[in-house]
Design an enzyme around this catalytic site. Structure first.
Site, PDB file in Angstrom:
ATOM      1  N   ASN A 182     -32.136  -3.500  50.358  1.00 35.28           N
ATOM      2  CA  ASN A 182     -30.622  -2.906  50.598  1.00 35.28           C
ATOM      3  C   ASN A 182     -29.923  -3.494  51.026  1.00 35.28           C
ATOM      4  OD1 ASN A 182     -32.267  -0.427  50.248  1.00 35.28           O
ATOM      5  ND2 ASN A 182     -33.142  -0.347  51.888  1.00 35.28           N
ATOM      6  N   GLU A 194     -27.189  13.986  50.555  1.00 34.13           N
ATOM      7  CA  GLU A 194     -26.681  12.482  51.501  1.00 34.13           C
ATOM      8  C   GLU A 194     -24.797  11.816  50.986  1.00 34.13           C
ATOM      9  OE1 GLU A 194     -30.308  10.045  50.406  1.00 34.13           O
ATOM     10  OE2 GLU A 194     -30.826  11.231  51.068  1.00 34.13           O
ATOM     11  N   ASP A 202     -25.457  12.208  55.679  1.00 36.51           N
ATOM     12  CA  ASP A 202     -26.667  11.230  55.662  1.00 36.51           C
ATOM     13  C   ASP A 202     -25.703  10.181  54.984  1.00 36.51           C
ATOM     14  OD1 ASP A 202     -28.369   8.844  55.181  1.00 36.51           O
ATOM     15  OD2 ASP A 202     -30.116   9.893  55.697  1.00 36.51           O
ATOM     16  N   LYS A 207     -28.888  -0.899  55.786  1.00 32.98           N
ATOM     17  CA  LYS A 207     -28.571  -1.221  54.397  1.00 32.98           C
ATOM     18  C   LYS A 207     -27.255  -2.085  54.230  1.00 32.98           C
ATOM     19  CE  LYS A 207     -32.019   2.139  53.676  1.00 32.98           C
ATOM     20  NZ  LYS A 207     -31.930   3.430  54.599  1.00 32.98           N
TER      21      LYS A 207
END
Ligand code: PLP
Length: 382
Positions: free
Chosen positions: A43, A168, A197, A232
């Site tokens: 990520n 998200e 999120d 990430k």
């Protein structure tokens, strides 16, 4: 009482997981079993995990402050470097206050546990991350899950002033984005709180990499609770929750995984701070990433599997069958490309997939190599 540790059912269903040992990993490459691979499973969307600015910041902080925070934040663990990081994060994202957590998983758990009681309802998108789903299951609040990104379905069931809506920015297994215009309107009309999120949007989307809300033109004030992770696109590890000063003051007192857990090590906070500074001017890296995404999508359109409607670094190929997904991942690995094979229960049954993730650290030739490895692997499994 005996505990059942059997994995035979999972094994029979082709769902048993095992832990690989990686010798070294960055945004572009990884090494395992003594061999080098192109990494399409991480990520590290901007390649910051290997950025000299971050490494230097961590190194200097380790020399100056040591490698451990020594205590939990409310005791003596919260140091000047943490405070600087919090205030620069808040400025960057247009938030009144933020607080740091060791992981996104613990931030989500702590927030939901601290905020909701049994009078509340937690409204969640069905595809929300496991940390949110599990927090909902553990919470005394009632959990209502709505069909993925279906604003009409949510509107039809949403009760006024009942609790918290969570979704998200960028969905971690599909790569598509939440509908933040829709969500913020529904939250406002119904008098419910709203939480984002943005683990996979932060750093990659929006102006100065501010994330999904900025990308969609939604003011940060429309969303009460902001959560993002540093593991990430920011290339490090850890997470934050942001919102009003009152929310953060409340969480300092009630978020148990914050109060009762050793604070982030100073070198980690310093590396994150360097990442936050770097990412705001990283339009060149974001542009490179977009070029790699476009190249991948164009090439992958020739494959017999459908692409998801994703314009982000997460480009899953849904295979469906679990065994075939594993076999394709093996074939790709033999051809030097490391791709994640994601199976239920991480994704819904029948939607096993290759979760291909791209990074600005990849070259055009790397993407071309992945595309030809995919073509050949599909042919060999046909
Ligand atoms: C990765 C992720 C988390 C967990 O963050 P960690 O810092 O890795 O614990 C939470 N939510 C989403 C959507 C994620 O993708």
């Amino acid at each position: 009482m005996p505990f059942n540790l059997s994995l035979s059912e999972r094994e029979a269903a082709g769902l048993k997981r095992s832990l690989p040992v990686i010798e070294r990993v960055g945004g572009r490459q990884l090494w395992a079993n003594g061999k080098g691979y192109l990494n399409f499973a991480g990520n590290d969307y901007l390649g910051l995990s290997q950025a000299p600015e971050l490494i230097k910041a961590a190194d200097m902080a380790a020399r100056e402050f040591g490698v451990g925070a020594v205590a939990s934040p409310l005791v003596v663990g919260h140091q000047a470097v943490h405070r600087t990081l919090e205030s620069e994060l808040a400025d960057w994202l247009g938030l009144e206050a933020v607080m740091l957590f060791s992981s996104g998983f613990s931030a989500n758990q702590a927030l939901i546990k601290a905020l909701l009681s049994k009078e509340h309802i937690l409204w969640q998108d069905k595809l929300n991350h496991a940390s949110l789903q599990e927090a909902g299951l553990l919470s005394p609040a009632r959990m209502q899950r709505f069909a993925h990104n279906d604003m009409a379905a949510l509107a039809a069931r949403l009760k006024p002033q009942s609790g918290l809506i969570v979704s998200e920015g960028v969905f971690s297994m599909d790569g598509d984005q939440g509908d933040w215009q829709g969500l913020s309107e529904l939250a406002e009309q119904s008098g419910n709180w709203l939480m984002i999120d943005d683990a996979h949007g932060l750093g990659v989307l929006g102006q100065q990499g501010r994330g999904t809300l900025s990308e969609q033109g939604v003011a940060p004030t429309k969303v009460r609770i902001h959560m993002g992770t540093f593991g990430k696109a920011l290339g490090v590890s850890g997470a934050f929750i942001g919102g009003s000063q009152a929310l953060i003051d409340y969480l300092h007192n009630h978020a148990r995984s914050y109060v009762y857990s050793t604070h982030l090590p100073p070198p980690q906070a310093a590396a994150i701070l360097a990442a936050v500074r770097l990412v705001q001017t990283a339009d060149d890296k974001r542009e490179l990433l977009q070029q790699r995404i476009a190249q991948f999508r164009q090439g992958a359109a020739q494959l017999p599997f459908s692409l998801m409607p994703s314009c982000t670094a997460i480009q899953p190929l849904v295979i469906g069958d679990e065994q075939l997904t594993l076999q394709l991942a093996d074939r790709l690995r033999e051809r030097g490309c490391w791709v994640g094979a994601i199976r239920p229960p991480t994704v819904p049954k029948g939607s096993a997939r290759l979760r291909i993730t791209l990074s600005a650290a990849h070259s055009q030739a790397d993407i071309a190599a992945l595309l030809s490895a995919l073509q050949e692997s599909v042919k060999s499994e046909a």
